[in-house]
Structures are given as C-alpha cells and as structure tokens.
Design a protein around this motif. Sequence first.
Motif, PDB file in Angstrom:
ATOM      1  N   ARG A 268       0.854  -1.190   0.000  1.00  0.00           N
ATOM      2  CA  ARG A 268       0.000   0.000   0.000  1.00  0.00           C
ATOM      3  C   ARG A 268       0.892   1.241   0.000  1.00  0.00           C
ATOM      4  O   ARG A 268       1.847   1.337   0.767  1.00  0.00           O
ATOM      5  N   HIS A 269       0.563   2.175  -0.886  1.00  0.00           N
ATOM      6  CA  HIS A 269       1.317   3.426  -0.986  1.00  0.00           C
ATOM      7  C   HIS A 269       0.385   4.565  -0.575  1.00  0.00           C
ATOM      8  O   HIS A 269      -0.612   4.841  -1.254  1.00  0.00           O
ATOM      9  N   VAL A 270       0.715   5.208   0.532  1.00  0.00           N
ATOM     10  CA  VAL A 270      -0.112   6.294   1.065  1.00  0.00           C
ATOM     11  C   VAL A 270       0.529   7.618   0.649  1.00  0.00           C
ATOM     12  O   VAL A 270       1.642   7.950   1.073  1.00  0.00           O
ATOM     13  N   LEU A 300       9.739   6.498  -9.493  1.00  0.00           N
ATOM     14  CA  LEU A 300       9.530   6.753 -10.915  1.00  0.00           C
ATOM     15  C   LEU A 300       8.127   6.315 -11.335  1.00  0.00           C
ATOM     16  O   LEU A 300       7.460   7.013 -12.105  1.00  0.00           O
ATOM     17  N   GLU A 301       7.674   5.178 -10.809  1.00  0.00           N
ATOM     18  CA  GLU A 301       6.330   4.702 -11.158  1.00  0.00           C
ATOM     19  C   GLU A 301       5.261   5.677 -10.697  1.00  0.00           C
ATOM     20  O   GLU A 301       4.286   5.945 -11.412  1.00  0.00           O
ATOM     21  N   GLU A 302       5.438   6.245  -9.496  1.00  0.00           N
ATOM     22  CA  GLU A 302       4.445   7.175  -8.967  1.00  0.00           C
ATOM     23  C   GLU A 302       4.442   8.489  -9.758  1.00  0.00           C
ATOM     24  O   GLU A 302       3.382   9.077 -10.006  1.00  0.00           O
ATOM     25  N   VAL A 303       5.611   8.962 -10.151  1.00  0.00           N
ATOM     26  CA  VAL A 303       5.676  10.152 -11.001  1.00  0.00           C
ATOM     27  C   VAL A 303       5.003   9.865 -12.346  1.00  0.00           C
ATOM     28  O   VAL A 303       4.252  10.697 -12.869  1.00  0.00           O
ATOM     29  N   TYR A 304       5.250   8.681 -12.884  1.00  0.00           N
ATOM     30  CA  TYR A 304       4.619   8.285 -14.148  1.00  0.00           C
ATOM     31  C   TYR A 304       3.094   8.297 -14.017  1.00  0.00           C
ATOM     32  O   TYR A 304       2.389   8.863 -14.866  1.00  0.00           O
TER      33      TYR A 304
END
Length: 315
Positions: A268-270, A300-304
């Motif tokens: 989980r990414h909060v 990088l995935e979250e920025v994408y």
Amino acid sequence: MGVAIATDGLRRGYRRKRGAGEVLALDDFSIEIGEREIHGLLGPNGAGKSTLVKILSTVLLPTAGRAAVLGHDVVAETAKVRRDIGLVLGGDRGFYDRISARRNLAFWGALYRMNGREVRRRSADVLERVGLAEVADRNVESFSRGMKQRLHLARGLLHSPAVLFLDEPTAGLDPVAASAFRRLVLDTRAEGRTLLLATHDMDEAAALCDRVTLIDRGKRLLTAATAEVGDLLGNDEYVVFAHPDDRLAAALAGLPCVLAVTESNGNRHVHVGDSAGTATVLRWLLDHGVLDARRSRPTLEEVYMRTIGDRGMRV
C-alpha cells in the motif's frame, strides 16, 4: 561528453483510415541525449515511443523537424547513421526461421559489410554474451520467444555500434534472463555506447537509466535525471506498508492529510503532502497494529502515474 542523439521539432503524422485529418504519433518532439548515456523512454501504448525509435534508426521518415545521431542527419545521411547504430525491436519476427542463429548473424554481418573472419569472431562473442552459444547451430524456428529476444540483442551488438536502440528488450524474458540482460546493458554502456531504452518496466528504467523522458500522445512531458525524478512532485511523500485488509486502507484514505492510497506489488502506498502528514500516518498505522512501514519519496512509477494518469486498459 558530446550529444549522441538530438531531435528538434520532430513530427510524424499518419493519415486516418476513415475521415479527414491525421493522427500525430510525434508532435514537436525535441530532446538531447548525451554520449555514453542510458536514456529511458517511458509512456503508455500508442504514446509514440516506437515511432521515435524507428525514425532515429532510419526505418521511418519524419513528417517534419530534424533528428540526428552522432551528428548525422537521419534523412540526409542515412548510410552514416546506419553504420553507427544497433536496433533491438524484439518480437518473433526479423529472422530467417529455417536457418541457424549463427547463420542469421552471418547474414546480418554481411549486410554491415563485415568480413567473414570478423563475423565469425563477433558472432561467437555476442552469442556467448546472450547465452545462446550452446544452441547457436539450431534453426531459429525451434527457439522460444525469450531465445529469439536474446538473438535480437545479439544482432544489435554484432557490429559494435556506438548507439543502441532497445524497444521493449526484456519482453518474453524470464526474471533470471531479464536480470542478466540488465547487467549486459550496463556492460555495454561501460564499453562507451549510448543506449535509448523504450520500456514499460518502471523498475527496469529506474535500475538502468541515467535520465528518463515521459512521452504521451507524441509530446514530451518531461525529461529528468532518474535519481531526481521524485523531486518533480515537490514536497510530496509516501508511506509504504503491506497489509491485506482493504478496510484498513479505506479508513486510512479518510484521514485529512492523505491524498490517495494505492496498491502496487502487494504494498500500500499512502500519498501525503508533506513530512507532517507522514508522521500522522505512521502514528495512525502504529495505533492500528501495523509495525512495518517506511517513509518514501515518490518513485519513478508514482511520477509516471501522476503525470500520465490512470487510464486502466484504455490506449
């Protein structure tokens, strides 16, 4: 170091099959990639990644704008560009299936005007490097997709190009082979080559690339150093933890400091706005029995995902 790849206002349009007008695969695309750089090209399906690779490798003509590889214009100096580049498009096509891997490389070596002795030496070297030495004399029709992918890479390295274009190079490779491929990419850069890597694999891009470019609908959205790409989201931070209960995640999403809660690879990414929000979330998780959590800057995935947007299965 000099500039290995440069484009200025690059444009490529396709006529629509039905109706008027055209579809722009590349729209005013400009970029510079330095020598000995591994540069990642990231974007969704249909973003224009393969179109850019094909133009730079002289497979496709641009509609407008200019592109150069090692200072040679891809339209006006095609022969000079082809001499200095290697292309790994991947997939099941591109070889003669009824002859061996070794004879396929001999054919491509002849097209590069390599003499017989040089072809034999280089073929033996690259087949060993990609793990195909023991099956080099088998017909390619007997190869699995992963083996063909390795042969594509061997062909791209055969004539020792200064610039190597890789379009989804690990598609079809098992995790062990993909890891070995990544080591080979780093070795290739250490030999002085420049690599442009078009991929959907965020972990691969983060592990390999010095810089990355995000492209969507033919437009360049951003270019940044891979290690610093998280800074593009300002002071945003993330708390990462593993927990199977969706109810806990839903309750966490209701906290005022939480911007979003997503799931990726079992974690989980909060998403929180600042360090104060991170502290609040960590205390909340501790109170609810979650003892294993960590603070993280945007990956990088979250920025994408923030830049491109979540489109689900839509192209």
